[in-house]
Design a protein around this motif. Structure first.
Motif, PDB file in Angstrom:
ATOM      1  N   ASN A  26       0.812  -1.213   0.000  1.00  0.00           N
ATOM      2  CA  ASN A  26       0.000   0.000   0.000  1.00  0.00           C
ATOM      3  C   ASN A  26       0.849   1.268   0.000  1.00  0.00           C
ATOM      4  O   ASN A  26       0.357   2.343   0.334  1.00  0.00           O
ATOM      5  N   SER A  86      -1.432  10.861  -0.206  1.00  0.00           N
ATOM      6  CA  SER A  86      -2.329   9.823   0.296  1.00  0.00           C
ATOM      7  C   SER A  86      -3.525   9.726  -0.634  1.00  0.00           C
ATOM      8  O   SER A  86      -4.150  10.735  -0.977  1.00  0.00           O
ATOM      9  N   PRO A 141      -7.116   7.147  -1.661  1.00  0.00           N
ATOM     10  CA  PRO A 141      -7.986   6.112  -1.096  1.00  0.00           C
ATOM     11  C   PRO A 141      -7.441   4.702  -1.353  1.00  0.00           C
ATOM     12  O   PRO A 141      -7.570   3.820  -0.506  1.00  0.00           O
ATOM     13  N   GLU A 142      -6.828   4.490  -2.526  1.00  0.00           N
ATOM     14  CA  GLU A 142      -6.186   3.214  -2.841  1.00  0.00           C
ATOM     15  C   GLU A 142      -5.043   3.488  -3.813  1.00  0.00           C
ATOM     16  O   GLU A 142      -5.032   4.511  -4.497  1.00  0.00           O
ATOM     17  N   ILE A 143      -4.076   2.571  -3.866  1.00  0.00           N
ATOM     18  CA  ILE A 143      -2.947   2.704  -4.785  1.00  0.00           C
ATOM     19  C   ILE A 143      -3.437   2.345  -6.195  1.00  0.00           C
ATOM     20  O   ILE A 143      -3.967   1.254  -6.395  1.00  0.00           O
ATOM     21  N   GLY A 156      -1.737   4.361   0.116  1.00  0.00           N
ATOM     22  CA  GLY A 156      -3.143   4.094  -0.156  1.00  0.00           C
ATOM     23  C   GLY A 156      -3.735   3.248   0.941  1.00  0.00           C
ATOM     24  O   GLY A 156      -3.031   2.509   1.623  1.00  0.00           O
ATOM     25  N   GLU A 157      -5.038   3.385   1.127  1.00  0.00           N
ATOM     26  CA  GLU A 157      -5.757   2.614   2.144  1.00  0.00           C
ATOM     27  C   GLU A 157      -5.156   2.812   3.529  1.00  0.00           C
ATOM     28  O   GLU A 157      -4.945   1.860   4.282  1.00  0.00           O
ATOM     29  N   HIS A 172      -4.941   9.467   5.716  1.00  0.00           N
ATOM     30  CA  HIS A 172      -5.750  10.146   4.697  1.00  0.00           C
ATOM     31  C   HIS A 172      -6.730  11.135   5.316  1.00  0.00           C
ATOM     32  O   HIS A 172      -6.922  12.234   4.799  1.00  0.00           O
TER      33      HIS A 172
END
Length: 131
Positions: free
Chosen positions: A10, A98, A100-102, A24-25, A30
């Motif tokens: 991540n 940052s 929400p997801e990679i 991410g995540e 975040h």
């Protein structure tokens, strides 16, 4: 403070004009970082945040949250990680992004202009300061 162990998959350690740490995540990060707005390529400084770059672990510490990221445990890319850590030391920190997801593929224009990214320049912390 809430800290989490962020799985290595991540995070991405990217060399560029300034070293980038893309995570991410990571909800504890975040939700606390400011929205990333980079007018004319200038990223804001994230006051109250610190980045400690190490060969085995990277620490991102903020006022009320942060994360620990294993660095070499899975990749074995010693030379790449040494170069990234050196760049953080020479630059006095790095840009933290940052998401929400990679993403599978990085579209930097979308990342920096799409409104989903949070972060900015985070000052580096020397190992001596951490003791």
């Amino acid at each position: 403070m809430t800290a989490m162990l962020l799985p290595r998959e991540n995070a991405r350690f990217v060399l560029g004009p300034l070293p980038l740490l893309v995570v991410g995540e990571a909800p504890t990060v975040h939700g606390e970082l400011p929205a990333l707005v980079a007018p004319e390529g200038r990223v804001p400084v994230c006051d109250g945040w610190q980045l400690m770059a190490g060969l085995t672990v990277c620490v991102l510490d903020g006022p009320s949250g942060g994360c620990l990221i294993p660095t070499l445990a899975e990749t074995g890319d010693v030379d790449g990680m040494v170069a990234w850590c050196d760049a953080v030391a020479q630059s006095g920190g790095g840009v933290v992004v940052s998401l929400p997801e990679i993403p599978e593929d990085f579209d930097w224009d979308e990342i920096f202009g799409g409104g989903r990214a949070r972060g900015g320049f985070v000052r580096g912390m020397e190992l001596e300061e951490a003791e």
